[in-house]
Scaffold this active site. Structure first.
Site, short mmCIF file in Angstrom:
data_model
loop_
_atom_site.label_atom_id
_atom_site.label_comp_id
_atom_site.label_asym_id
_atom_site.label_seq_id
_atom_site.Cartn_x
_atom_site.Cartn_y
_atom_site.Cartn_z
CG ASN A 143 2.08 -69.79 -13.36
OD1 ASN A 143 1.47 -69.04 -12.61
ND2 ASN A 143 2.87 -69.35 -14.31
CD GLU A 194 10.47 -63.18 -21.13
OE1 GLU A 194 11.40 -63.77 -20.52
OE2 GLU A 194 9.31 -63.13 -20.70
CB CYS A 253 5.76 -71.25 -15.29
SG CYS A 253 4.38 -71.01 -16.39
CG HIS A 254 7.67 -67.84 -20.11
ND1 HIS A 254 6.85 -67.09 -19.28
CD2 HIS A 254 8.62 -66.99 -20.57
CE1 HIS A 254 7.27 -65.84 -19.25
NE2 HIS A 254 8.35 -65.75 -20.03
CE1 TYR A 266 9.56 -77.17 -13.96
CE2 TYR A 266 11.28 -77.90 -15.46
CZ TYR A 266 9.99 -77.44 -15.24
OH TYR A 266 9.14 -77.26 -16.29
#
Length: 168
Positions: free
Chosen positions: A131, A166, A139-140, A108
Site C-alpha cells: 500500500n 481511531e 491497511c492498518h 484479508y
C-alpha cells in the site's frame, strides 16, 4: 520527470509525502533519505527514472489533513492521490479505501470477498503490504482471520497506535 517531497513528524514517527505536483503519489513511514533507494526503485517502474526534489510547501495541505487526523479532528481525507501499482493492487487498495470505515477492521478474507476473488487471501495480503498510502488507505485496519494483528509494513507498533487512536 520530477517528483516532489516533504516530510512531517507524527505520533507514529516521521512521514514522507511524495507528489507529482498534481496528485499525491505516496505517503511512507520514515525520512526520505532513509528510503531513497526504495523510492528510486519504485519510481523507476512508474515514472521513468524521476528526479526527487525536496520542496517544502507543495504538500502542506496533506500535512494539515494528517495533523488533523492525529488530533482527532478528521476521519477522512480530501486531497487528490493516485495509485501506481498492478491492476490487482489497485483493486485491493481501492477496496480498502472504499469499504473500511474509520474505527472498523476487516480481515484479508473480507477484502478478498469484496473484490470478488475469495480465494485470493494471500495475494490480498501481498497487495496490502505494498500500500503506497500509509494511514490514508487504511491497511492498518486489516487484521487476521483470528482477530489478531498480523503484519504491517510500518511495524505492528504503528498499527496498534493507529487502531487505538481511531477507537477513541
Amino acid at each position: 520527470m520530477e517528483l516532489y517531497y516533504d516530510e512531517m513528524e507524527s505520533p507514529v514517527g516521521p512521514l514522507t509525502i511524495i507528489s507529482d505536483s498534481e496528485h499525491i503519489v505516496r505517503i511512507e513511514y520514515g525520512l526520505f533519505n532513509q528510503m531513497k533507494a526504495k523510492m528510486q526503485k519504485w519510481s523507476e517502474r512508474y515514472f521513468n527514472n524521476p528526479k526527487f526534489i525536496h520542496k517544502p510547501g507543495i504538500v502542506d495541505h496533506v500535512k494539515t489533513e494528517l495533523q488533523d487526523y492525529f488530533k482527532g479532528k478528521r476521519r477522512d481525507f480530501s486531497f487528490d492521490f493516485t495509485f501506481h501499482g498492478t491492476p490487482f493492487q489497485h483493486k485491493v487498495w481501492q477496496a480498502l479505501y472504499d469499504t473500511i470505515l474509520y474505527g472498523e477492521t476487516k480481515t484479508y478474507k473480507d477484502i478478498a470477498d469484496t473484490i470478488g476473488n475469495p480465494k485470493a487471501v494471500r495475494a490480498v495480503g501481498g497487495a496490502v503490504n505494498k500500500n503506497p498510502f500509509s494511514i490514508v488507505v487504511p491497511c492498518h485496519r486489516v487484521i487476521g482471520a483470528n482477530g489478531k494483528m498480523v503484519g504491517y509494513n510500518g511495524g505492528l507498533d504503528k498499527k496498534e497506535y493507529l487502531l487505538a487512536h481511531e477507537a477513541k
